[in-house]
Design an enzyme around this catalytic site. Sequence first.
Site, PDB file in Angstrom:
ATOM      1  N   ARG A 232      26.080  18.298  47.482  1.00  0.00           N
ATOM      2  CA  ARG A 232      27.549  18.322  47.486  1.00  0.00           C
ATOM      3  C   ARG A 232      28.032  17.391  46.380  1.00  0.00           C
ATOM      4  O   ARG A 232      27.482  16.300  46.189  1.00  0.00           O
ATOM      5  CB  ARG A 232      28.122  17.849  48.825  1.00  0.00           C
ATOM      6  N   GLU A 261      35.051  21.114  42.707  1.00  0.00           N
ATOM      7  CA  GLU A 261      34.664  22.510  42.478  1.00  0.00           C
ATOM      8  C   GLU A 261      35.602  23.509  43.143  1.00  0.00           C
ATOM      9  O   GLU A 261      35.699  24.663  42.717  1.00  0.00           O
ATOM     10  CB  GLU A 261      33.221  22.762  42.943  1.00  0.00           C
TER      11      GLU A 261
HETATM   12  P1  NAI Z   1      19.331  19.188  56.730  1.00  0.00           P
HETATM   13  O1  NAI Z   1      20.318  18.794  57.764  1.00  0.00           O
HETATM   14  O2  NAI Z   1      18.156  20.026  57.129  1.00  0.00           O
HETATM   15  O3  NAI Z   1      18.761  17.881  55.992  1.00  0.00           O
HETATM   16  C1  NAI Z   1      19.554  16.817  55.590  1.00  0.00           C
HETATM   17  C2  NAI Z   1      18.666  15.583  55.559  1.00  0.00           C
HETATM   18  O4  NAI Z   1      19.461  14.503  55.057  1.00  0.00           O
HETATM   19  C3  NAI Z   1      18.151  15.174  56.942  1.00  0.00           C
HETATM   20  O5  NAI Z   1      16.758  14.941  56.889  1.00  0.00           O
HETATM   21  C4  NAI Z   1      18.912  13.876  57.228  1.00  0.00           C
HETATM   22  O6  NAI Z   1      18.155  12.944  58.017  1.00  0.00           O
HETATM   23  C5  NAI Z   1      19.141  13.357  55.821  1.00  0.00           C
HETATM   24  N1  NAI Z   1      20.200  12.371  55.762  1.00  0.00           N
HETATM   25  C6  NAI Z   1      21.321  12.263  56.525  1.00  0.00           C
HETATM   26  N2  NAI Z   1      22.016  11.170  56.170  1.00  0.00           N
HETATM   27  C7  NAI Z   1      21.335  10.583  55.176  1.00  0.00           C
HETATM   28  C8  NAI Z   1      21.548   9.416  54.408  1.00  0.00           C
HETATM   29  N3  NAI Z   1      22.618   8.648  54.609  1.00  0.00           N
HETATM   30  N4  NAI Z   1      20.652   9.119  53.461  1.00  0.00           N
HETATM   31  C9  NAI Z   1      19.556   9.903  53.247  1.00  0.00           C
HETATM   32  N5  NAI Z   1      19.295  11.001  53.957  1.00  0.00           N
HETATM   33  C10 NAI Z   1      20.176  11.345  54.909  1.00  0.00           C
HETATM   34  O7  NAI Z   1      20.185  19.911  55.598  1.00  0.00           O
HETATM   35  P2  NAI Z   1      19.659  20.936  54.505  1.00  0.00           P
HETATM   36  O8  NAI Z   1      19.667  22.313  55.053  1.00  0.00           O
HETATM   37  O9  NAI Z   1      18.404  20.421  53.910  1.00  0.00           O
HETATM   38  O10 NAI Z   1      20.850  20.856  53.428  1.00  0.00           O
HETATM   39  C11 NAI Z   1      21.120  19.673  52.719  1.00  0.00           C
HETATM   40  C12 NAI Z   1      22.435  19.830  52.001  1.00  0.00           C
HETATM   41  O11 NAI Z   1      22.302  20.815  50.984  1.00  0.00           O
HETATM   42  C13 NAI Z   1      23.581  20.357  52.878  1.00  0.00           C
HETATM   43  O12 NAI Z   1      24.213  19.313  53.592  1.00  0.00           O
HETATM   44  C14 NAI Z   1      24.496  20.970  51.861  1.00  0.00           C
HETATM   45  O13 NAI Z   1      25.420  19.977  51.448  1.00  0.00           O
HETATM   46  C15 NAI Z   1      23.585  21.331  50.701  1.00  0.00           C
HETATM   47  N6  NAI Z   1      23.473  22.778  50.483  1.00  0.00           N
HETATM   48  C16 NAI Z   1      23.729  23.263  49.235  1.00  0.00           C
HETATM   49  C17 NAI Z   1      23.638  24.617  48.988  1.00  0.00           C
HETATM   50  C18 NAI Z   1      23.869  25.185  47.623  1.00  0.00           C
HETATM   51  O14 NAI Z   1      24.063  26.396  47.496  1.00  0.00           O
HETATM   52  N7  NAI Z   1      23.842  24.408  46.560  1.00  0.00           N
HETATM   53  C19 NAI Z   1      23.312  25.558  50.068  1.00  0.00           C
HETATM   54  C20 NAI Z   1      22.988  24.936  51.322  1.00  0.00           C
HETATM   55  C21 NAI Z   1      23.102  23.584  51.514  1.00  0.00           C
END
Ligand code: NAI
Length: 329
Positions: A232, A261
């Site tokens: 993000r 964006e």
């Molecule tokens: P997820 O929920 O599976 O993983 C997120 C990870 O971040 C978790 O392991 C969590 O413990 C960790 N986390 C939470 N707070 C944190 C912090 N303060 N410091 C470090 N790590 C922390 O989410 P997923 O599916 O891996 O997606 C991650 C992000 O990718 C989403 O939140 C979204 O913003 C972004 N995304 C982007 C897309 C794109 O098209 N560019 C598509 C889908 C998601």
Amino acid sequence: MKIAVFSTYTYDEVYLSRFNTGHELNFFVLPLNEQTVALTKGYDAVCIFVNDTVNNTVVKALHENGVQLIVLRCAGFNNVDVAAAAKLGIPVVRVPAYSPEAVAEHAMALILTLNRKTHKAYNRVREGNFSLEKLMGFNLHSRKVAVIGTGNIGKAFCNILRGFGCKISAYDIYPDPELIAAGVIYGTLEATLSEADIVSLHCPLMDSTHQMINADTLRLFKKGAMLINTSRGGLINTMDVISALKHGQLGYLGLDVYEQEGKLFFQDYSEDVIQDDVILRLISFPNVLITAHQGFFTQEAMEQIAGTTFQNIDAFAAKASLHNQIKTG
Ligand code: NAI
């Protein structure tokens, strides 16, 4: 159920129509926000994407209009005031995991393009310029890559990095035991950033992660390191990143997301004067590559998004438990 689908593009209509389990869908090209929420009168649910704005005001208006369910057709939910919705008894459901490989592979595409400059080589060769001057890259093998956030996407990205023979360090508030067993080394955010040749962001945008990459943390980077953000835009302070690029502290920047964006991405402004001077400054750097939030955009991901979206809607319609409801508190 009667569902208002916002921020619709051709591909949304194709996939949502194909996977529809019998609901009445009305597609709006407009995003859902304070200006457009009036359109939701008489609908049971709204289906939204990453750049729709469902703040407290919009939630209240949705409630007054009779909307009972907010359906996100994406994973991130930083654009929805979930607590406000909960107060008014409106569940918010999402697609928590859909082909994490889609985004992970896109992060690797950004790295490979920035490093090996295939985008420049493509244009050069088409113009009959076969020179290699200024196209030199570096081997990814044995390079240290910092993965910030090792959830679904971060983990898939680690698996790709292992194939390339990279050394992987990671930072996550919940380290993943499987990744530790596979040799990924977790450390503090500061230590992880300071040792890496490449830093890739995969954590969600929350108060605790907002602008986690800023002047202070950029100072920790190895001089000339690469920063990749497919998560993000709000995870980085864009002005600080521009300053780091100008001084050479940052050597490469690959972005699939950008804090502002919402006003640009997913639209064609090729015949207009773009008013956002910050993105224009970013585009002007030879070592910056920007894609317009296309990390998720594969056939497999679109199928999974549409499938899970209707599972969520059907579960609500059947008064069954909502496995993909975003919990508050
Ligand atoms: P997820 O929920 O599976 O993983 C997120 C990870 O971040 C978790 O392991 C969590 O413990 C960790 N986390 C939470 N707070 C944190 C912090 N303060 N410091 C470090 N790590 C922390 O989410 P997923 O599916 O891996 O997606 C991650 C992000 O990718 C989403 O939140 C979204 O913003 C972004 N995304 C982007 C897309 C794109 O098209 N560019 C598509 C889908 C998601």
